[in-house]
Scaffold this motif. Sequence first.
Motif, PDB file in Angstrom:
ATOM      1  N   LYS A   5      -6.760   0.549   6.144  1.00  0.00           N
ATOM      2  CA  LYS A   5      -6.367   1.872   6.539  1.00  0.00           C
ATOM      3  C   LYS A   5      -6.268   2.877   5.434  1.00  0.00           C
ATOM      4  N   GLU A   6      -6.691   4.228   5.863  1.00  0.00           N
ATOM      5  CA  GLU A   6      -6.987   5.147   4.796  1.00  0.00           C
ATOM      6  C   GLU A   6      -5.650   5.419   4.432  1.00  0.00           C
ATOM      7  N   GLU A   7      -5.878   5.595   2.931  1.00  0.00           N
ATOM      8  CA  GLU A   7      -4.725   6.189   2.044  1.00  0.00           C
ATOM      9  C   GLU A   7      -5.527   7.006   1.150  1.00  0.00           C
ATOM     10  N   TYR A   8      -4.764   8.015   0.580  1.00  0.00           N
ATOM     11  CA  TYR A   8      -5.188   9.102  -0.224  1.00  0.00           C
ATOM     12  C   TYR A   8      -4.590   8.620  -1.767  1.00  0.00           C
TER      13      TYR A   8
END
Length: 114
Positions: A5-8
């Motif tokens: 999952k994309e996380e910043y």
Amino acid sequence: MEYQKEEYVSCDHLFKMKFKVGKIVKCTEVNQSNRLLCFQVEVGDKTCQILSGLKGYYETGEVIGKKVMVLENVKATRIAGLKSEGILMVAEDRDGNVAFMIPDRDMEAGVEIL
């Protein structure tokens, strides 16, 4: 390989990461694993042992001498009973093809990637 999952992350986190050019000098299969290869990678004046789940993507003999991108300053960990002291950076396309991130010019092992 599976995508997470994309996380910043902040730029502060990125600037703490130390990427360097490494040269693979040895690669062996990890007997206790169907995915892991054990790499010996020269990074400047030291050699790091790095385990990576690249079995099936690369043969042990074909990677010797390759210049690769290494994330050097990660905490060493034990995987399948062996010490791993870095991360090899790779990319994976939509078809599942995997490739090392490599310099496009001949660079000396140990050079910092900015």
